[in-house]
Enzyme design. Structure first.
Site, PDB file in Angstrom:
ATOM      1  N   ASP A  43     -33.463  23.217 -41.997  1.00 41.05           N
ATOM      2  CA  ASP A  43     -34.729  23.875 -42.313  1.00 41.05           C
ATOM      3  C   ASP A  43     -35.675  22.925 -43.029  1.00 41.05           C
ATOM      4  OD1 ASP A  43     -33.708  27.332 -42.967  1.00 41.05           O
ATOM      5  OD2 ASP A  43     -33.818  26.101 -41.151  1.00 41.05           O
ATOM      6  N   TYR A  46     -37.223  20.451 -40.659  1.00 43.32           N
ATOM      7  CA  TYR A  46     -38.173  21.174 -39.815  1.00 43.32           C
ATOM      8  C   TYR A  46     -39.475  21.431 -40.579  1.00 43.32           C
ATOM      9  CZ  TYR A  46     -40.071  24.969 -36.955  1.00 43.32           C
ATOM     10  OH  TYR A  46     -40.891  25.760 -36.199  1.00 43.32           O
ATOM     11  N   ASP A  47     -39.325  21.892 -41.802  1.00 43.07           N
ATOM     12  CA  ASP A  47     -40.508  22.140 -42.627  1.00 43.07           C
ATOM     13  C   ASP A  47     -41.317  20.873 -42.846  1.00 43.07           C
ATOM     14  OD1 ASP A  47     -38.998  24.704 -44.735  1.00 43.07           O
ATOM     15  OD2 ASP A  47     -39.968  24.775 -42.763  1.00 43.07           O
ATOM     16  N   SER A  92     -52.915  56.073 -23.063  1.00 46.39           N
ATOM     17  CA  SER A  92     -53.869  56.064 -24.165  1.00 46.39           C
ATOM     18  C   SER A  92     -54.541  57.431 -24.207  1.00 46.39           C
ATOM     19  CB  SER A  92     -54.887  54.946 -23.991  1.00 46.39           C
ATOM     20  OG  SER A  92     -55.475  55.060 -22.724  1.00 46.39           O
ATOM     21  N   LEU A  93     -55.451  57.618 -25.121  1.00 47.19           N
ATOM     22  CA  LEU A  93     -56.051  58.943 -25.278  1.00 47.19           C
ATOM     23  C   LEU A  93     -57.535  58.920 -24.964  1.00 47.19           C
ATOM     24  CD1 LEU A  93     -54.423  60.060 -28.658  1.00 47.19           C
ATOM     25  CD2 LEU A  93     -53.828  60.830 -26.365  1.00 47.19           C
ATOM     26  N   GLU A 126     -52.816  65.942 -35.623  1.00 46.67           N
ATOM     27  CA  GLU A 126     -52.164  64.870 -36.396  1.00 46.67           C
ATOM     28  C   GLU A 126     -53.185  63.813 -36.772  1.00 46.67           C
ATOM     29  OE1 GLU A 126     -49.270  63.242 -33.710  1.00 46.67           O
ATOM     30  OE2 GLU A 126     -48.155  65.102 -33.563  1.00 46.67           O
ATOM     31  N   LYS A 128     -54.835  60.390 -36.899  1.00 45.64           N
ATOM     32  CA  LYS A 128     -54.713  59.270 -35.978  1.00 45.64           C
ATOM     33  C   LYS A 128     -54.712  57.987 -36.800  1.00 45.64           C
ATOM     34  CE  LYS A 128     -56.657  57.390 -31.737  1.00 45.64           C
ATOM     35  NZ  LYS A 128     -56.857  56.011 -32.122  1.00 45.64           N
ATOM     36  N   ASP A 130     -54.452  54.136 -37.713  1.00 38.33           N
ATOM     37  CA  ASP A 130     -54.945  52.931 -37.081  1.00 38.33           C
ATOM     38  C   ASP A 130     -53.925  51.811 -37.236  1.00 38.33           C
ATOM     39  OD1 ASP A 130     -56.900  51.928 -35.585  1.00 38.33           O
ATOM     40  OD2 ASP A 130     -58.317  51.554 -37.217  1.00 38.33           O
ATOM     41  N   GLU A 185     -46.279  54.738 -34.243  1.00 35.93           N
ATOM     42  CA  GLU A 185     -47.281  53.774 -34.689  1.00 35.93           C
ATOM     43  C   GLU A 185     -46.713  52.917 -35.807  1.00 35.93           C
ATOM     44  OE1 GLU A 185     -50.000  54.271 -32.938  1.00 35.93           O
ATOM     45  OE2 GLU A 185     -51.635  53.202 -33.932  1.00 35.93           O
ATOM     46  N   TYR A 238     -44.336  59.912 -33.236  1.00 35.62           N
ATOM     47  CA  TYR A 238     -45.181  61.043 -32.865  1.00 35.62           C
ATOM     48  C   TYR A 238     -45.165  61.444 -31.395  1.00 35.62           C
ATOM     49  CZ  TYR A 238     -48.401  57.145 -31.948  1.00 35.62           C
ATOM     50  OH  TYR A 238     -48.963  55.986 -31.515  1.00 35.62           O
ATOM     51  N   LYS A 302     -52.856  67.827 -29.795  1.00 28.66           N
ATOM     52  CA  LYS A 302     -51.928  67.870 -28.669  1.00 28.66           C
ATOM     53  C   LYS A 302     -51.580  69.316 -28.348  1.00 28.66           C
ATOM     54  CE  LYS A 302     -49.922  63.581 -30.289  1.00 28.66           C
ATOM     55  NZ  LYS A 302     -48.781  62.886 -30.923  1.00 28.66           N
ATOM     56  N   LYS A 326     -62.545  61.359 -32.859  1.00 28.66           N
ATOM     57  CA  LYS A 326     -62.860  60.219 -33.717  1.00 28.66           C
ATOM     58  C   LYS A 326     -63.754  60.623 -34.879  1.00 28.66           C
ATOM     59  CE  LYS A 326     -60.880  56.812 -31.527  1.00 28.66           C
ATOM     60  NZ  LYS A 326     -61.641  55.655 -31.203  1.00 28.66           N
ATOM     61  N   CYS A 420     -83.711  35.701 -13.408  1.00 32.48           N
ATOM     62  CA  CYS A 420     -82.410  35.662 -14.072  1.00 32.48           C
ATOM     63  C   CYS A 420     -82.385  34.499 -15.068  1.00 32.48           C
ATOM     64  CB  CYS A 420     -81.317  35.485 -13.010  1.00 32.48           C
ATOM     65  SG  CYS A 420     -79.700  35.134 -13.709  1.00 32.48           S
ATOM     66  N   CYS A 423     -79.689  31.732 -13.557  1.00 31.73           N
ATOM     67  CA  CYS A 423     -79.873  30.931 -12.341  1.00 31.73           C
ATOM     68  C   CYS A 423     -81.319  30.880 -11.868  1.00 31.73           C
ATOM     69  CB  CYS A 423     -78.974  31.443 -11.220  1.00 31.73           C
ATOM     70  SG  CYS A 423     -79.518  33.010 -10.525  1.00 31.73           S
ATOM     71  N   CYS A 438     -79.802  40.478 -11.014  1.00 32.88           N
ATOM     72  CA  CYS A 438     -80.086  39.154 -10.485  1.00 32.88           C
ATOM     73  C   CYS A 438     -79.761  39.179  -9.001  1.00 32.88           C
ATOM     74  CB  CYS A 438     -79.208  38.133 -11.198  1.00 32.88           C
ATOM     75  SG  CYS A 438     -79.063  36.580 -10.321  1.00 32.88           S
ATOM     76  N   CYS A 444     -75.176  32.470  -8.504  1.00 33.01           N
ATOM     77  CA  CYS A 444     -75.501  32.573  -9.932  1.00 33.01           C
ATOM     78  C   CYS A 444     -74.246  32.281 -10.749  1.00 33.01           C
ATOM     79  CB  CYS A 444     -76.041  33.966 -10.250  1.00 33.01           C
ATOM     80  SG  CYS A 444     -76.321  34.247 -12.002  1.00 33.01           S
TER      81      CYS A 444
HETATM   82  S1  IVH Z   1     -50.194  60.208 -29.150  1.00 33.96           S
HETATM   83  C1  IVH Z   1     -49.831  60.290 -24.767  1.00 33.96           C
HETATM   84  N1  IVH Z   1     -50.440  60.525 -31.729  1.00 33.96           N
HETATM   85  O1  IVH Z   1     -53.851  56.268 -30.723  1.00 33.96           O
HETATM   86  C2  IVH Z   1     -50.007  60.297 -26.213  1.00 33.96           C
HETATM   87  N2  IVH Z   1     -51.329  58.531 -30.761  1.00 33.96           N
HETATM   88  O2  IVH Z   1     -55.890  56.224 -28.611  1.00 33.96           O
HETATM   89  C3  IVH Z   1     -49.992  58.959 -26.800  1.00 33.96           C
HETATM   90  N3  IVH Z   1     -52.291  56.980 -32.360  1.00 33.96           N
HETATM   91  O3  IVH Z   1     -52.107  54.378 -28.358  1.00 33.96           O
HETATM   92  C4  IVH Z   1     -50.447  58.807 -28.153  1.00 33.96           C
HETATM   93  N4  IVH Z   1     -51.889  58.187 -34.143  1.00 33.96           N
HETATM   94  O4  IVH Z   1     -51.693  53.924 -30.871  1.00 33.96           O
HETATM   95  C5  IVH Z   1     -50.698  59.737 -30.680  1.00 33.96           C
HETATM   96  N5  IVH Z   1     -50.537  60.933 -33.995  1.00 33.96           N
HETATM   97  C6  IVH Z   1     -50.789  60.142 -32.955  1.00 33.96           C
HETATM   98  C7  IVH Z   1     -51.430  58.882 -33.091  1.00 33.96           C
HETATM   99  C8  IVH Z   1     -51.691  58.117 -31.961  1.00 33.96           C
HETATM  100  C9  IVH Z   1     -52.390  57.051 -33.693  1.00 33.96           C
HETATM  101  C10 IVH Z   1     -52.781  55.866 -31.526  1.00 33.96           C
HETATM  102  C11 IVH Z   1     -51.775  55.281 -30.580  1.00 33.96           C
HETATM  103  C12 IVH Z   1     -52.363  55.455 -29.214  1.00 33.96           C
HETATM  104  C13 IVH Z   1     -53.808  55.562 -29.521  1.00 33.96           C
HETATM  105  C14 IVH Z   1     -54.545  56.291 -28.425  1.00 33.96           C
END
Ligand code: IVH
Length: 700
Positions: A43, A46-47, A92-93, A126, A128, A130, A185, A238, A302, A326, A420, A423, A438, A444
């Site tokens: 190590d 390597y460092d 995704s949602l 629920e 959401k 991040d 998540e 979730y 949901k 959102k 444009c 171009c 364009c 272009c």
């Molecule tokens: S459900 C099919 N539940 O939001 C259902 N998503 O915009 C899949 N996220 O990719 C997602 N909190 O990363 C679900 N309580 C929650 C969540 C959640 C955060 C995120 C998740 C997903 C994204 C969709």
């Protein structure tokens, strides 16, 4: 061996040579350590190598290599992780931005399910969080693999890293199905995030994380799990992926099971008996947002009943049974310094704002879209104005309004360009359309580069290492000008006096990696192929529909050429008969095929590929009795709504058409079926009752 000349006595030439050697040497130790699990140096040694590399780079920043080992800490290169296919896609949602959007969502649910407008529909609300979503696979109660979302179909395997999370149960407590995939998540608490950044700053680290989300993502995607282990990551579960046997009848029950198995489930999740209760929850948690220990960007609703979730299914990449509500965008004021014009892949000229940089929602914004020139005129944006800008989640920043009182006296109204900016070709805006284009086509530069970027992008050919910067470079240096050229790149290197590996910013390894990524895409799925062409209005969902309906590349190509040649002939009619493809989309496809240079580019590309794979139904549903069949629904159905019936048919790989022709395989006639039924009889098409259809698809 590394030379021992002190760093401050190295000449630039020595430094360059030594950085190249160090990159190679460190990479070989990394391979031994990570892949073969057999370290070749201590190590400490390597460092020392890494420290010397960093010291040389600090003195000669202009010599930092694209494959430098220093670039591999922080965010690890994606190619370092094994790809893992999700047994069930990670969706995704859809987003809702206000209460009305949410009410419309519940109204849509009711219509789809054929419920009355007052029938109760329970929703689980629920927070959401991040962070970044991950999928965890358990077999016989033991955690076996975990992966990031990736493109939804395939993610990066991060099992070893996930194992360092205290919140992750290695074995499930109590009874569990043979196979169960749990989705959740990975996130960071705000306090942990701040503390971690402070510690990084104190340790002299140059890079601090912008927000907890980036910190969580960066920490999980580390090639060295020891780094992940040192980061304060947490996990909420979730959602459900593949499961070998039902685990609950409702989402609320499922959350209880998750807790029972040992997962952390957000305590703030709430079962709501109707949409009003769900909205009240949203507003309450929105008000309390600042006091929560983690960042949230909205609320997810949901549908509680699992049987309804199953019936609702999904559209494209999001489930019909869930939506993300959102929080309002964060806003800020700044000066609009200038209005610039960008040229997109289809030649659209889009005005954008060049702003005095300002922080909004934790991100520094210096550019924002202005959508189109009508919008600029309507809102009267002028260079020199003070404007309000906003950012919502991952959405591109927008300029919302001007503050009239702060307008300088000499501010001039915006005059759209007639040529444009890239171009110089004429840029025209047809009457009644919002977009100026364009006319330069593939002559272009902007359009070529944007098209090539799109071609190589994740949901198209997915060529890693061929992002904006590299496409730009390869194009400018005359190496690529069309999709086919990408596949000729490697062969062109032979005998070249200026091989890629000797170009600034490239090394032997990065060039080699790119060639490997390109080679891997000589076999491509038909829907990706179609999407990659970048035809106007042909997004992923439409490309999939086309692939489903025409199945093979040569079929599709011939039919589209025919449709382009005769815009009300059989081929055209067949195209516009596809449910969800109207005359406007069909027109754009036909326009594409009417251009000789497009056909040439397409054939040239095909000649470079090993294979364009035939499309295998919606989700590989080749075994279904209706896969590949064309069906038409007419009349009113008893057991399900028309939308639900169509969605089910599509999910089973059938093509749903809006009108009956000789190519129709089945007409499903409900009560009061009219002219379509008559047409089916006339053409001798098989007519099924609703009950017969349900039996055929095994639903009754
Ligand atoms: S459900 C099919 N539940 O939001 C259902 N998503 O915009 C899949 N996220 O990719 C997602 N909190 O990363 C679900 N309580 C929650 C969540 C959640 C955060 C995120 C998740 C997903 C994204 C969709």
């Amino acid at each position: 061996m590394t030379s021992q000349i002190p760093v401050d006595q190295l000449s630039p030439a020595d430094a360059e040579a030594e950085l190249a050697r160090l990159a190679e040497e460190i990479a070989s130790h990394d391979r031994a350590y990570y892949q073969a699990d057999a370290p070749t140096v201590s190590d400490a040694a390597y460092d020392a190598l890494r420290q010397r590399n960093a010291a040389i780079e600090a003195r000669f920043p202009e010599l930092i290599r694209s494959d430098s080992p220093s670039r591999r800490v922080g965010a690890a290169p994606a190619e370092g992780f094994r790809k893992l296919r999700h047994a069930q896609p990670m969706l995704s949602l859809d987003n809702a931005f206000d209460d009305d959007d949410v009410r419309e969502f519940t109204a849509r649910l009711r219509r789809f399910l054929g419920l009355g407008s007052t029938a109760p529909v329970e929703l689980v609300a629920e927070p959401k969080i991040d962070g970044l979503s991950i999928s965890l696979r358990y077999e016989r109660g033991r955690f076996v693999t975990g992966a990031t979302r990736g493109d939804g179909t395939e993610g990066e395997e991060v099992t070893a890293n996930l194992l360092t999370l205290g919140d992750l149960p290695r074995t499930l407590t109590g009874a569990a199905p043979e196979v169960v995939e749990v989705r959740g998540e990975v996130y960071m608490m705000r306090a942990d995030f701040l503390q971690m950044n402070q510690a990084r700053a104190a340790a002299g680290e140059k890079t601090l994380f912008a927000n907890p989300r980036n910190a969580a993502a960066g920490s999980l995607r580390q090639l060295d799990p020891r780094i992940t282990a040192a980061r304060p990551l947490r996990l909420f579960a979730y959602a459900l992926g593949e499961v070998s046997q039902p685990v609950a009848a409702s989402h609320w029950e499922f959350l209880a099971r998750l807790r029972g198995w040992g997962f952390k489930v957000n305590e703030r999740a709430r079962l709501c008996s109707d949409v009003d209760e769900a909205l009240a929850f949203y507003h309450a948690i929105g008000d309390a947002r600042a006091e929560l220990p983690y960042d949230i960007d909205g609320v997810v609703y949901k549908v509680n009943r699992f049987d309804w979730q199953a019936r609702l299914g999904q559209v494209s990449r999001s489930p019909r049974w869930a939506i993300a509500h959102k929080f309002p965008a964060e806003q800020a004021q700044t000066r609009l310094e200038q209005i610039g014009i960008s040229v997109g892949r289809t030649g659209a000229l889009t005005p954008y704002a060049i702003l005095t940089p300002v922080t909004v929602g934790g991100v520094v914004v210096s550019r924002a879209t202005l959508h189109n020139e009508d919008e600029v005129a309507r809102k009267d944006f002028r260079a020199g104005d003070t404007v309000i800008i906003q950012r919502a989640g991952d959405v591109i920043p927008q300029v919302v309004a001007v503050i009239p009182d702060k307008r300088p006296a000499d501010a001039q109204p915006f005059v759209p360009p007639t040529t444009c900016p890239v171009c110089g070709s004429h840029a025209v805006k047809p009457e009644g359309e919002a977009i100026r284009r364009c006319t330069g086509g593939l002559t272009c530069d902007a359009q070529v580069v944007e098209r090539l970027i799109h071609f190589a992008s994740r949901n198209a050919f997915d060529i890693e290492g061929l992002g904006e910067k590299n496409v730009e470079f390869l194009y400018r240096s005359g190496r690529i000008g069309s999709p086919a050229d990408i596949f000729r790149l490697e062969a062109g290197e032979l005998g070249s006096l200026q091989p890629l590996r000797s170009q600034p910013g490239w090394g032997a390894r990065s060039a080699q990696k790119l060639f490997e990524a390109i080679r891997a895409r000589r076999v491509i799925a038909l829907n990706r192929f179609i999407y990659a062409l970048g035809i106007r209005q042909v997004g992923e969902a439409t490309a999939r529909l086309l692939a489903l309906n025409y199945h093979r590349l040569d079929n599709w190509r011939t039919a589209m050429q025919d449709a382009a040649a005769l815009r009300n002939g059989d081929a055209w009619n067949q195209l516009t008969a596809i449910d969800q493809i109207g005359p406007s989309v069909a027109g754009d496809i036909a326009d594409f095929f009417a251009e000789k240079h497009n056909l040439h580019a397409l054939d040239d590309l095909v000649a470079q590929l090993d294979r364009v794979e035939d499309f295998q139904g919606a989700s590989g549903q080749t075994g279904s009795p209706v896969a590949g069949k064309t069906v038409v629904f007419t009349g009113s159905l008893e057991t399900v709504t028309r939308d639900e019936a169509k969605a089910r048919a599509q999910a089973l790989g059938a093509k749903v058409a809006g009108s009956v022709s000789a190519k129709t395989d089945f007409v499903i006639a409900g009560t009061d079926a009219g002219s379509k039924l008559a047409k089916a009889r006339e053409l001798g098409v098989t007519v099924l009752s609703e009950q017969e259809w349900l039996t055929l698809i095994g639903a009754s």
